[in-house]
Design a protein around this motif. Structure first.
Motif, short mmCIF file in Angstrom:
data_model
loop_
_atom_site.label_atom_id
_atom_site.label_comp_id
_atom_site.label_asym_id
_atom_site.label_seq_id
_atom_site.Cartn_x
_atom_site.Cartn_y
_atom_site.Cartn_z
N THR A 69 0.86 -1.18 0.00
CA THR A 69 0.00 0.00 0.00
C THR A 69 0.90 1.23 0.00
N THR A 70 0.61 2.13 -0.89
CA THR A 70 1.39 3.37 -0.95
C THR A 70 0.61 4.46 -0.22
N THR A 71 1.31 5.17 0.60
CA THR A 71 0.69 6.26 1.34
C THR A 71 0.88 7.55 0.58
N LYS A 72 -0.15 8.36 0.55
CA LYS A 72 -0.07 9.63 -0.15
C LYS A 72 0.55 10.66 0.79
#
Length: 55
Positions: free
Chosen positions: A43-46
């Motif tokens: 999961t990439t965090t903004k």
């Protein structure tokens, strides 16, 4: 100096190595891991830029 005589120690080393490689190692490799790693999606965090109050 009896420590430098390789006759009794080489046989002990050889027998220990053979016991480990032929008897102990296959038994250890037959065990299965209890907590297998799962294939999770990353999961990439903004991230947002920091707003500095003095600029």
């Amino acid at each position: 100096m009896p420590q430098l005589n390789p006759n009794p120690w080489f046989f002990t080393l050889l027998m220990t190595w053979l016991a480990f490689s032929l008897i102990i190692q296959p038994k250890l490799l037959s065990f299965t891991a209890t907590n297998l790693p799962l294939n999770k999606t990353l999961t990439t965090t903004k991230t947002s830029p920091w707003t500095w109050p003095w600029t």
